[in-house]
Design a protein around this motif. Sequence first.
Motif, PDB file in Angstrom:
ATOM      1  N   ALA A  80       0.917  -1.510   0.015  1.00  0.00           N
ATOM      2  CA  ALA A  80       0.305   0.197  -0.174  1.00  0.00           C
ATOM      3  C   ALA A  80       0.907   1.067  -0.043  1.00  0.00           C
ATOM      4  O   ALA A  80       0.366   2.544  -0.106  1.00  0.00           O
ATOM      5  N   ALA A  81       2.058   0.968   0.421  1.00  0.00           N
ATOM      6  CA  ALA A  81       2.661   2.432   0.411  1.00  0.00           C
ATOM      7  C   ALA A  81       3.251   3.141  -1.358  1.00  0.00           C
ATOM      8  O   ALA A  81       2.999   2.981  -2.463  1.00  0.00           O
ATOM      9  N   GLU A  82       2.787   4.056  -0.694  1.00  0.00           N
ATOM     10  CA  GLU A  82       2.944   5.445  -2.513  1.00  0.00           C
ATOM     11  C   GLU A  82       3.762   5.989  -2.568  1.00  0.00           C
ATOM     12  O   GLU A  82       5.567   5.861  -1.644  1.00  0.00           O
ATOM     13  N   GLY A  83       3.839   6.594  -3.647  1.00  0.00           N
ATOM     14  CA  GLY A  83       5.286   6.946  -3.841  1.00  0.00           C
ATOM     15  C   GLY A  83       5.376   7.199  -5.636  1.00  0.00           C
ATOM     16  O   GLY A  83       4.835   5.761  -6.808  1.00  0.00           O
ATOM     17  N   ASP A  84       5.587   8.248  -6.962  1.00  0.00           N
ATOM     18  CA  ASP A  84       5.123   8.794  -7.745  1.00  0.00           C
ATOM     19  C   ASP A  84       6.046   8.262  -8.874  1.00  0.00           C
ATOM     20  O   ASP A  84       6.051   8.080  -9.999  1.00  0.00           O
ATOM     21  N   THR A  85       6.838   7.701  -8.027  1.00  0.00           N
ATOM     22  CA  THR A  85       8.843   7.278  -8.504  1.00  0.00           C
ATOM     23  C   THR A  85       9.022   6.065  -8.039  1.00  0.00           C
ATOM     24  O   THR A  85       8.389   5.280  -6.554  1.00  0.00           O
ATOM     25  N   VAL A  86       9.922   5.089  -8.396  1.00  0.00           N
ATOM     26  CA  VAL A  86      10.647   3.850  -7.926  1.00  0.00           C
ATOM     27  C   VAL A  86      11.010   4.279  -6.618  1.00  0.00           C
ATOM     28  O   VAL A  86      11.351   4.015  -5.859  1.00  0.00           O
ATOM     29  N   GLU A  87      11.756   5.371  -7.143  1.00  0.00           N
ATOM     30  CA  GLU A  87      12.888   6.313  -5.788  1.00  0.00           C
ATOM     31  C   GLU A  87      11.589   6.070  -4.806  1.00  0.00           C
ATOM     32  O   GLU A  87      11.733   5.865  -3.594  1.00  0.00           O
ATOM     33  N   GLU A  88      10.582   7.286  -4.665  1.00  0.00           N
ATOM     34  CA  GLU A  88       9.425   7.320  -3.602  1.00  0.00           C
ATOM     35  C   GLU A  88       9.581   6.708  -2.902  1.00  0.00           C
ATOM     36  O   GLU A  88       8.923   6.149  -1.789  1.00  0.00           O
ATOM     37  N   HIS A  91      12.200   4.284  -1.205  1.00  0.00           N
ATOM     38  CA  HIS A  91      12.337   5.042   0.204  1.00  0.00           C
ATOM     39  C   HIS A  91      11.159   4.637   1.623  1.00  0.00           C
ATOM     40  O   HIS A  91      11.402   4.698   2.835  1.00  0.00           O
ATOM     41  N   ASN A  92       9.703   5.104   0.914  1.00  0.00           N
ATOM     42  CA  ASN A  92       8.724   5.034   1.931  1.00  0.00           C
ATOM     43  C   ASN A  92       8.578   3.802   1.879  1.00  0.00           C
ATOM     44  O   ASN A  92       8.705   3.238   3.700  1.00  0.00           O
ATOM     45  N   ALA A  93       9.231   2.343   1.444  1.00  0.00           N
ATOM     46  CA  ALA A  93       9.352   0.925   1.621  1.00  0.00           C
ATOM     47  C   ALA A  93      10.390   0.562   2.984  1.00  0.00           C
ATOM     48  O   ALA A  93       9.501  -0.308   4.031  1.00  0.00           O
ATOM     49  N   ALA A  94      11.060   1.158   2.257  1.00  0.00           N
ATOM     50  CA  ALA A  94      12.100   1.428   3.467  1.00  0.00           C
ATOM     51  C   ALA A  94      12.170   1.550   4.805  1.00  0.00           C
ATOM     52  O   ALA A  94      12.295   0.829   5.585  1.00  0.00           O
ATOM     53  N   HIS A  95      11.283   2.957   5.063  1.00  0.00           N
ATOM     54  CA  HIS A  95      10.940   3.665   6.061  1.00  0.00           C
ATOM     55  C   HIS A  95      10.076   2.243   7.177  1.00  0.00           C
ATOM     56  O   HIS A  95       9.812   2.522   7.910  1.00  0.00           O
ATOM     57  N   MET A 188      17.749   6.960   7.039  1.00  0.00           N
ATOM     58  CA  MET A 188      17.181   6.555   6.791  1.00  0.00           C
ATOM     59  C   MET A 188      17.564   6.829   4.524  1.00  0.00           C
ATOM     60  O   MET A 188      17.586   6.417   4.387  1.00  0.00           O
ATOM     61  N   ASP A 189      16.895   8.086   4.917  1.00  0.00           N
ATOM     62  CA  ASP A 189      16.746   8.535   3.724  1.00  0.00           C
ATOM     63  C   ASP A 189      18.268   8.653   2.573  1.00  0.00           C
ATOM     64  O   ASP A 189      18.006   7.841   1.437  1.00  0.00           O
ATOM     65  N   ASN A 190      19.384   8.863   3.434  1.00  0.00           N
ATOM     66  CA  ASN A 190      20.266   9.223   2.749  1.00  0.00           C
ATOM     67  C   ASN A 190      20.996   7.472   2.963  1.00  0.00           C
ATOM     68  O   ASN A 190      21.530   7.539   1.568  1.00  0.00           O
ATOM     69  N   TYR A 191      20.568   6.707   4.032  1.00  0.00           N
ATOM     70  CA  TYR A 191      21.403   4.730   3.241  1.00  0.00           C
ATOM     71  C   TYR A 191      20.386   4.805   2.448  1.00  0.00           C
ATOM     72  O   TYR A 191      20.922   3.984   1.269  1.00  0.00           O
ATOM     73  N   VAL A 192      19.022   5.399   1.747  1.00  0.00           N
ATOM     74  CA  VAL A 192      18.394   4.784   0.542  1.00  0.00           C
ATOM     75  C   VAL A 192      19.389   5.286  -0.600  1.00  0.00           C
ATOM     76  O   VAL A 192      18.835   4.192  -1.200  1.00  0.00           O
TER      77      VAL A 192
END
Length: 204
Positions: A80-88, A91-95, A188-192
């Motif tokens: 269900a994680a949102e994100g307009d791009t693969v990167e987003e 990032h959301n999935a990792a969090h 976490m964002d930097n790590y991703v």
Amino acid sequence: MVIEKEPQTKGELTRLAIEDAAIELFMEQGYHATTMRQIAERTELALGGIYNHFSSKEEIFQAIILDKHPYKKVFPAIIAAEGDTVEEFLHNAAHIVIKELKSQPYYIKLMLIEIVEFNGKHGSMLIKEIAPKALPIFEKIVKSRKNLRVTNPALLLRSFIGMLLSFMITDIIISNSILQKLMPKNVMDNYVDIYLHGILKPEV
């Protein structure tokens, strides 16, 4: 999000109580030093009673690895994680995954026991549970991006798992150290970002 069904029978409740007691003991004194008698005492069962549910300490450990793995809570949230791009999305999935792992800090330590004591022998059982749910997510990522360096969904999944585990393990190692104090707030964002783009800036 899928909600796990609460155990209904006395046997299921006892089984989970045994697993919880074993986790406490494994965290307190390690796997090798923990005995079935100690687990029975912590669960307030007779020694014979514990054998009605598990034949050995290893079987208890295996059940913990499968029953307590956070993927049962994580995957519905990742899907269900949102994100307009693969990167987003990543990032959301990792969090989502890191938040769940941090809510169960014992699980990473159990995985280290799995590696040290069992050389990862129960890993195939865990992957058998995880792969059917995880691979479609990464197949979708591969299909949606034509410029990926990695086009094998299984390899992409493995690298993502590796990134998350390395974050959690190094987080434990550097806790209460100068390195921990020097980490940025959005670590976490930097790590991703390092996972996605590497450490080098693209050449102009």
